[in-house]
Design a protein around this motif. Structure first.
Motif, PDB file in Angstrom:
ATOM      1  N   THR A  89       6.761  11.082  -0.827  1.00  0.00           N
ATOM      2  CA  THR A  89       5.507  10.368  -1.038  1.00  0.00           C
ATOM      3  C   THR A  89       5.465   9.096  -0.204  1.00  0.00           C
ATOM      4  OG1 THR A  89       5.321  11.215  -3.301  1.00  0.00           O
ATOM      5  CG2 THR A  89       4.011   9.276  -2.751  1.00  0.00           C
ATOM      6  N   LEU A  90       6.588   8.378  -0.164  1.00  0.00           N
ATOM      7  CA  LEU A  90       6.656   7.188   0.680  1.00  0.00           C
ATOM      8  C   LEU A  90       6.463   7.542   2.155  1.00  0.00           C
ATOM      9  CD1 LEU A  90       9.608   5.184  -0.942  1.00  0.00           C
ATOM     10  CD2 LEU A  90       7.154   4.807  -1.213  1.00  0.00           C
ATOM     11  N   ALA A  91       7.064   8.655   2.571  1.00  0.00           N
ATOM     12  CA  ALA A  91       6.920   9.097   3.966  1.00  0.00           C
ATOM     13  C   ALA A  91       5.454   9.416   4.268  1.00  0.00           C
ATOM     14  CB  ALA A  91       7.793  10.320   4.226  1.00  0.00           C
ATOM     15  N   PHE A  92       4.772  10.019   3.313  1.00  0.00           N
ATOM     16  CA  PHE A  92       3.354  10.322   3.506  1.00  0.00           C
ATOM     17  C   PHE A  92       2.541   9.033   3.607  1.00  0.00           C
ATOM     18  CE2 PHE A  92      -0.816  11.938   1.805  1.00  0.00           C
ATOM     19  CZ  PHE A  92      -1.106  12.747   2.902  1.00  0.00           C
ATOM     20  N   GLY A  93       2.905   8.043   2.815  1.00  0.00           N
ATOM     21  CA  GLY A  93       2.244   6.748   2.893  1.00  0.00           C
ATOM     22  C   GLY A  93       2.450   6.082   4.238  1.00  0.00           C
ATOM     23  N   VAL A  94       3.656   6.179   4.774  1.00  0.00           N
ATOM     24  CA  VAL A  94       3.932   5.627   6.102  1.00  0.00           C
ATOM     25  C   VAL A  94       3.031   6.286   7.137  1.00  0.00           C
ATOM     26  CG1 VAL A  94       5.658   5.478   7.933  1.00  0.00           C
ATOM     27  CG2 VAL A  94       6.296   4.954   5.579  1.00  0.00           C
ATOM     28  N   GLY A  95       2.871   7.599   7.050  1.00  0.00           N
ATOM     29  CA  GLY A  95       2.009   8.299   7.987  1.00  0.00           C
ATOM     30  C   GLY A  95       0.557   7.869   7.876  1.00  0.00           C
ATOM     31  N   CYS A  96       0.100   7.650   6.638  1.00  0.00           N
ATOM     32  CA  CYS A  96      -1.301   7.280   6.423  1.00  0.00           C
ATOM     33  C   CYS A  96      -1.633   5.921   7.024  1.00  0.00           C
ATOM     34  CB  CYS A  96      -1.616   7.278   4.935  1.00  0.00           C
ATOM     35  SG  CYS A  96      -1.677   8.926   4.191  1.00  0.00           S
ATOM     36  N   PHE A  97      -0.676   5.015   7.066  1.00  0.00           N
ATOM     37  CA  PHE A  97      -0.944   3.658   7.568  1.00  0.00           C
ATOM     38  C   PHE A  97      -0.306   3.391   8.922  1.00  0.00           C
ATOM     39  CE2 PHE A  97      -1.540   3.300   2.985  1.00  0.00           C
ATOM     40  CZ  PHE A  97      -2.750   2.626   2.918  1.00  0.00           C
ATOM     41  N   SER A  98       0.221   4.411   9.571  1.00  0.00           N
ATOM     42  CA  SER A  98       0.959   4.208  10.815  1.00  0.00           C
ATOM     43  C   SER A  98       0.066   3.777  11.969  1.00  0.00           C
ATOM     44  CB  SER A  98       1.711   5.491  11.194  1.00  0.00           C
ATOM     45  OG  SER A  98       0.803   6.583  11.342  1.00  0.00           O
ATOM     46  N   ALA A  99      -1.227   4.059  11.899  1.00  0.00           N
ATOM     47  CA  ALA A  99      -2.112   3.669  13.000  1.00  0.00           C
ATOM     48  C   ALA A  99      -2.302   2.162  13.066  1.00  0.00           C
ATOM     49  CB  ALA A  99      -3.471   4.358  12.852  1.00  0.00           C
ATOM     50  N   TRP A 100      -2.183   1.475  11.949  1.00  0.00           N
ATOM     51  CA  TRP A 100      -2.469   0.040  11.914  1.00  0.00           C
ATOM     52  C   TRP A 100      -1.499  -0.806  12.735  1.00  0.00           C
ATOM     53  CZ3 TRP A 100      -6.793  -2.259  10.244  1.00  0.00           C
ATOM     54  CH2 TRP A 100      -7.692  -1.466   9.517  1.00  0.00           C
ATOM     55  N   PRO A 101      -0.188  -0.629  12.604  1.00  0.00           N
ATOM     56  CA  PRO A 101       0.709  -1.430  13.450  1.00  0.00           C
ATOM     57  C   PRO A 101       0.476  -1.213  14.941  1.00  0.00           C
ATOM     58  CG  PRO A 101       1.930  -0.454  11.627  1.00  0.00           C
ATOM     59  CD  PRO A 101       0.570   0.183  11.627  1.00  0.00           C
ATOM     60  N   VAL A 102       0.155   0.031  15.341  1.00  0.00           N
ATOM     61  CA  VAL A 102      -0.110   0.304  16.753  1.00  0.00           C
ATOM     62  C   VAL A 102      -1.360  -0.440  17.209  1.00  0.00           C
ATOM     63  CG1 VAL A 102      -0.657   2.093  18.443  1.00  0.00           C
ATOM     64  CG2 VAL A 102       1.000   2.558  16.613  1.00  0.00           C
ATOM     65  N   ALA A 103      -2.422  -0.358  16.415  1.00  0.00           N
ATOM     66  CA  ALA A 103      -3.671  -1.037  16.771  1.00  0.00           C
ATOM     67  C   ALA A 103      -3.477  -2.552  16.826  1.00  0.00           C
ATOM     68  CB  ALA A 103      -4.762  -0.672  15.771  1.00  0.00           C
ATOM     69  N   MET A 104      -2.723  -3.092  15.874  1.00  0.00           N
ATOM     70  CA  MET A 104      -2.504  -4.540  15.852  1.00  0.00           C
ATOM     71  C   MET A 104      -1.653  -4.989  17.048  1.00  0.00           C
ATOM     72  SD  MET A 104      -4.240  -5.586  13.253  1.00  0.00           S
ATOM     73  CE  MET A 104      -5.377  -4.271  13.746  1.00  0.00           C
ATOM     74  N   TRP A 105      -0.692  -4.164  17.431  1.00  0.00           N
ATOM     75  CA  TRP A 105       0.137  -4.497  18.591  1.00  0.00           C
ATOM     76  C   TRP A 105      -0.718  -4.558  19.853  1.00  0.00           C
ATOM     77  CZ3 TRP A 105       1.376  -1.603  23.033  1.00  0.00           C
ATOM     78  CH2 TRP A 105       2.374  -2.169  23.838  1.00  0.00           C
ATOM     79  N   ALA A 108       0.830  -1.209   0.000  1.00  0.00           N
ATOM     80  CA  ALA A 108       0.000   0.000   0.000  1.00  0.00           C
ATOM     81  C   ALA A 108       0.864   1.258   0.000  1.00  0.00           C
ATOM     82  CB  ALA A 108      -0.932  -0.011   1.220  1.00  0.00           C
ATOM     83  N   ILE A 109       1.999   1.207   0.692  1.00  0.00           N
ATOM     84  CA  ILE A 109       2.875   2.377   0.765  1.00  0.00           C
ATOM     85  C   ILE A 109       3.644   2.579  -0.530  1.00  0.00           C
ATOM     86  CG2 ILE A 109       4.903   3.347   1.925  1.00  0.00           C
ATOM     87  CD1 ILE A 109       3.904   2.000   4.498  1.00  0.00           C
ATOM     88  N   VAL A 110       4.298   1.516  -1.042  1.00  0.00           N
ATOM     89  CA  VAL A 110       5.148   1.673  -2.229  1.00  0.00           C
ATOM     90  C   VAL A 110       4.314   1.886  -3.497  1.00  0.00           C
ATOM     91  CG1 VAL A 110       6.993   0.302  -1.213  1.00  0.00           C
ATOM     92  CG2 VAL A 110       5.284  -0.824  -2.649  1.00  0.00           C
ATOM     93  N   SER A 111       3.054   1.481  -3.491  1.00  0.00           N
ATOM     94  CA  SER A 111       2.204   1.686  -4.671  1.00  0.00           C
ATOM     95  C   SER A 111       1.584   3.073  -4.696  1.00  0.00           C
ATOM     96  CB  SER A 111       1.095   0.628  -4.715  1.00  0.00           C
ATOM     97  OG  SER A 111       0.237   0.729  -3.591  1.00  0.00           O
ATOM     98  N   GLY A 112       1.873   3.882  -3.695  1.00  0.00           N
ATOM     99  CA  GLY A 112       1.371   5.253  -3.679  1.00  0.00           C
ATOM    100  C   GLY A 112      -0.117   5.356  -3.432  1.00  0.00           C
ATOM    101  N   ARG A 113      -0.667   4.436  -2.661  1.00  0.00           N
ATOM    102  CA  ARG A 113      -2.104   4.490  -2.394  1.00  0.00           C
ATOM    103  C   ARG A 113      -2.486   5.762  -1.653  1.00  0.00           C
ATOM    104  NH1 ARG A 113      -4.898  -0.810   0.058  1.00  0.00           N
ATOM    105  NH2 ARG A 113      -3.806  -1.661  -1.749  1.00  0.00           N
ATOM    106  N   CYS A 114      -1.520   6.378  -0.972  1.00  0.00           N
ATOM    107  CA  CYS A 114      -1.798   7.611  -0.243  1.00  0.00           C
ATOM    108  C   CYS A 114      -2.160   8.765  -1.172  1.00  0.00           C
ATOM    109  CB  CYS A 114      -0.588   8.011   0.604  1.00  0.00           C
ATOM    110  SG  CYS A 114       0.900   8.367  -0.361  1.00  0.00           S
ATOM    111  N   LEU A 115      -1.871   8.627  -2.476  1.00  0.00           N
ATOM    112  CA  LEU A 115      -2.163   9.702  -3.430  1.00  0.00           C
ATOM    113  C   LEU A 115      -3.560   9.589  -4.028  1.00  0.00           C
ATOM    114  CD1 LEU A 115       1.222   9.847  -5.373  1.00  0.00           C
ATOM    115  CD2 LEU A 115       0.485  11.237  -3.431  1.00  0.00           C
ATOM    116  N   TYR A 116      -4.264   8.518  -3.720  1.00  0.00           N
ATOM    117  CA  TYR A 116      -5.594   8.308  -4.284  1.00  0.00           C
ATOM    118  C   TYR A 116      -6.580   9.327  -3.719  1.00  0.00           C
ATOM    119  CZ  TYR A 116      -9.915   5.901  -5.602  1.00  0.00           C
ATOM    120  OH  TYR A 116     -11.149   5.593  -6.102  1.00  0.00           O
ATOM    121  N   ALA A 117      -7.478   9.824  -4.574  1.00  0.00           N
ATOM    122  CA  ALA A 117      -8.541  10.752  -4.172  1.00  0.00           C
ATOM    123  C   ALA A 117      -7.947  12.000  -3.524  1.00  0.00           C
ATOM    124  CB  ALA A 117      -9.543  10.058  -3.262  1.00  0.00           C
ATOM    125  N   ASP A 118      -8.309  12.283  -2.264  1.00  0.00           N
ATOM    126  CA  ASP A 118      -7.862  13.519  -1.606  1.00  0.00           C
ATOM    127  C   ASP A 118      -6.399  13.498  -1.216  1.00  0.00           C
ATOM    128  OD1 ASP A 118     -10.463  14.386  -1.787  1.00  0.00           O
ATOM    129  OD2 ASP A 118     -10.985  13.801   0.261  1.00  0.00           O
TER     130      ASP A 118
END
Length: 213
Positions: free
Chosen positions: A89-105, A32-42
């Motif tokens: 862009t990769l850094a922005f993707g990391v930020g967009c999905f950063s909540a998931w590892p915390v929640a899973m932990w 999801a991060i390397v494919s630039g999903r963070c750039l989709y839509a808004d």
């Protein structure tokens, strides 16, 4: 946070199924991060706002709940002197999905024996189908799972798990879509445990408050 504050760790350690689920989940996050999903839509608009400001910037007020979390890696990259658009862009993707590892932990700390269920569900279901990477619903959806684990699997409800439950329930309030579809099942489960469980008075108060939220 000590492990004993949430749950007794799995004495057998991480089994093969949990390991497999973690690998799949990690791959889906990475993809999801390397494919630039963070750039989709808004996402592309919000990344441009951060790049123009060179620092944290406010987004639409109704969507500002997770804005600073999404922007943090980009701002840190700026401070380190990184200006390459690909890396930003990769850094922005990391930020967009950063909540998931915390929640899973948090889910793992509460119920390691059931952890593989949520990892596969999120990796093969949610992360494989959700393309809106920017929005407070991302954080709310991630923290739906710790709330569910606290209600279903942590018996008796420990103080740390009670805190996780209340925080997670509060986060759902910041996303009306999440609250509409995820709130009623969680509230129903909390009420079910409240009336049928053998929790002490304190945990029952927490369950009732979580149901109200």
């Amino acid at each position: 946070m000590k492990p004993s504050e949430l749950a007794v760790p799995n004495p057998q350690g991480t089994d093969r199924l949990t390991f497999f689920a973690c690998v799949v989940f990690g791959f889906m996050i990475f993809f999801a991060i390397v494919s630039g999903r963070c750039l989709y839509a808004d996402g592309s608009y919000y990344l441009l706002r951060v790049l123009q400001a060179g620092n944290f910037t406010e987004m639409i007020h109704s969507r500002c709940f997770a804005a600073y979390l999404f922007q943090l890696p980009v701002v840190v990259a700026f401070k380190l002197g990184i200006t390459n658009l690909h890396w930003l862009t990769l850094a922005f993707g990391v930020g967009c999905f950063s909540a998931w590892p915390v929640a899973m932990w948090l889910c793992y700390r509460m119920a390691p024996q059931h952890f593989w269920l949520v990892m596969l569900a999120c990796a093969l279901g949610y992360l494989n189908a959700a393309f809106m990477a920017v929005g407070e619903h991302i954080v709310a959806h991630a923290f739906f799972w710790p709330a569910l684990f606290a209600v279903l699997f942590v018996r008796p409800l420990t103080p740390a798990s009670a805190g996780v439950l209340l925080v997670s329930a509060g986060l759902l309030l910041r996303s009306y879509e999440s609250l509409l579809f995820l709130g009623p099942p969680l509230a129903g489960l909390a009420v079910w445990r409240l009336v049928s469980g053998d929790d002490m008075r304190g945990p029952k108060v927490v369950l009732g408050l979580a149901a109200v939220l």
